[in-house]
Scaffold this active site. Structure first.
Site, PDB file in Angstrom:
ATOM      1  N   LYS A  45       0.843  -1.206   0.000  1.00  0.00           N
ATOM      2  CA  LYS A  45       0.000   0.000   0.000  1.00  0.00           C
ATOM      3  C   LYS A  45       0.871   1.245   0.000  1.00  0.00           C
ATOM      4  CE  LYS A  45      -3.784  -2.439   2.210  1.00  0.00           C
ATOM      5  NZ  LYS A  45      -4.448  -2.840   3.465  1.00  0.00           N
ATOM      6  N   GLN A  67      -4.194  -1.022   9.606  1.00  0.00           N
ATOM      7  CA  GLN A  67      -4.181  -2.395   9.097  1.00  0.00           C
ATOM      8  C   GLN A  67      -4.754  -3.357  10.140  1.00  0.00           C
ATOM      9  OE1 GLN A  67      -3.168  -3.353   5.904  1.00  0.00           O
ATOM     10  NE2 GLN A  67      -3.959  -5.357   6.486  1.00  0.00           N
ATOM     11  N   ASP A  96     -10.724   3.126   3.988  1.00  0.00           N
ATOM     12  CA  ASP A  96     -11.065   1.702   3.955  1.00  0.00           C
ATOM     13  C   ASP A  96     -12.585   1.504   3.906  1.00  0.00           C
ATOM     14  OD1 ASP A  96      -9.108  -0.205   3.754  1.00  0.00           O
ATOM     15  OD2 ASP A  96      -8.613  -0.224   5.888  1.00  0.00           O
TER      16      ASP A  96
END
Ligand code: NDP
Length: 281
Positions: free
Chosen positions: A53, A97, A120
């Site tokens: 990412k 994460q 997200d």
């Protein structure tokens, strides 16, 4: 024999578009999209995802900030860092994460993220927005599935869509996205009776169960579009999806491979969400 949807190529196209738009945003408004990625602990798979990412964000010309925190980080400390990023004008996207170590409640942390920076798409405000059809960030993997369908010229409206899997990060949001695009949607799970019969109804069949090659050829209707979200490692180390690819490809009109199907789209959509967030600045 099915046409294979090339997720790598489509993801590259999306990333190139995002990069061009990021350059444009910088030139016209002086804004560089900024993505902060937070990793807590030493989970091996998470380290790989986070690395990818960060690299993708840098390649798109974004400002990329990394936070690698020790496994014993407290929930309060993590929330403090998130709050700092919420207030930072340089940062447009915040990604924590998952999974997080046991002492940290992921729901509490996600709810700390400013929904406008929740690239997200996991914050309840964004999830609620998806449910009620309001604007907001959408979860990246299901968004990637929709993008693959759109860019392959596959119509969604009026289609019978069947999703195997009802997780909060894939199955459920994808069901809402397909419903919003006027598909007739069925969600299957471990208590579904006669999964094969339900799957065979599908014009668009999505496998997101996390069970290696569980969708067999006889579960696929002739001419169906088969999208495989699953990522499973077999004992011999080989990476396979939730779909028995060769069998399903005999019946399907389109199919995504694993790897190289849905997987690369997740990061492409993360970049696009971050760009959109910067544009809204
Ligand atoms: P979860 O384990 O959270 O959810 C799996 C879902 O599948 C559950 O709803 C479960 O049902 C259902 N399920 C499991 N086995 C069966 C079965 N035999 N029959 C019917 N339903 C079944 O997984 P995720 O949604 O997080 O991930 C799914 C897969 O997608 C995984 O392989 C994961 O690695 C992959 N993935 C890929 C991403 C990408 O970027 N390409 C991103 C995220 C995930 P129940 O609710 O009843 O338990």
């Amino acid at each position: 024999m099915a046409a294979v949807i090339d997720g790598n190529r489509i993801a590259q196209d999306v990333r190139a578009e995002v990069k061009a738009q990021a350059i444009d945003l910088k030139e016209k408004k002086g804004i560089t999209p900024g993505l902060a990625v937070i990793l807590v602990g030493e989970d091996a798979a998470s380290k790989i995802y986070v690395g990818r990412k960060e690299k993708a964000a840098a390649e798109a010309g974004f400002l990329s900030r990394e936070y690698r925190l020790p496994a014993e980080t407290t929930e309060d400390r993590l929330r403090e860092i998130v709050a700092g990023l919420n207030a930072s004008p340089e940062i447009h996207g915040i990604l924590v994460q998952l999974p997080l170590p046991k002492q940290i409640n992921p729901d509490v942390v996600i709810e700390t993220i400013d929904p406008r920076k929740d690239v997200d798409g996991f914050h309840p405000v964004n999830v609620g927005g998806l449910f009620t059809g309001r604007p907001g960030h959408r979860a990246c993997t299901p968004l990637g599935v929709i993008e693959l369908l759109d860019r392959s010229g596959i119509a969604i409206e009026g289609k019978e869509a069947v999703i195997v899997g009802r997780s909060n990060i894939v199955g459920k949001p994808l069901a809402l996205m397909l419903l919003n695009r006027h598909a007739t949607v069925t969600i299957c799970h471990t208590r579904t009776k006669d999964l094969g019969a339900v799957a065979r109804r599908a014009d668009i069949l999505v496998a997101a169960a996390g069970k290696a090659e569980m969708v067999r050829g006889d579960m696929v209707k002739e001419g169906a579009v088969v999208i495989d979200v699953g990522i499973n490692r077999k004992p011999d180390g080989k990476l396979v999806g939730d779909v028995a690819f060769a069998e399903a490809a005999e019946k399907a009109s389109y199919i995504t491979p694993v790897p190289g199907g849905v997987g690369p789209m997740t990061i492409a959509m993360l970049l696009r969400n971050t760009l959109n967030s910067a544009k809204a600045d």
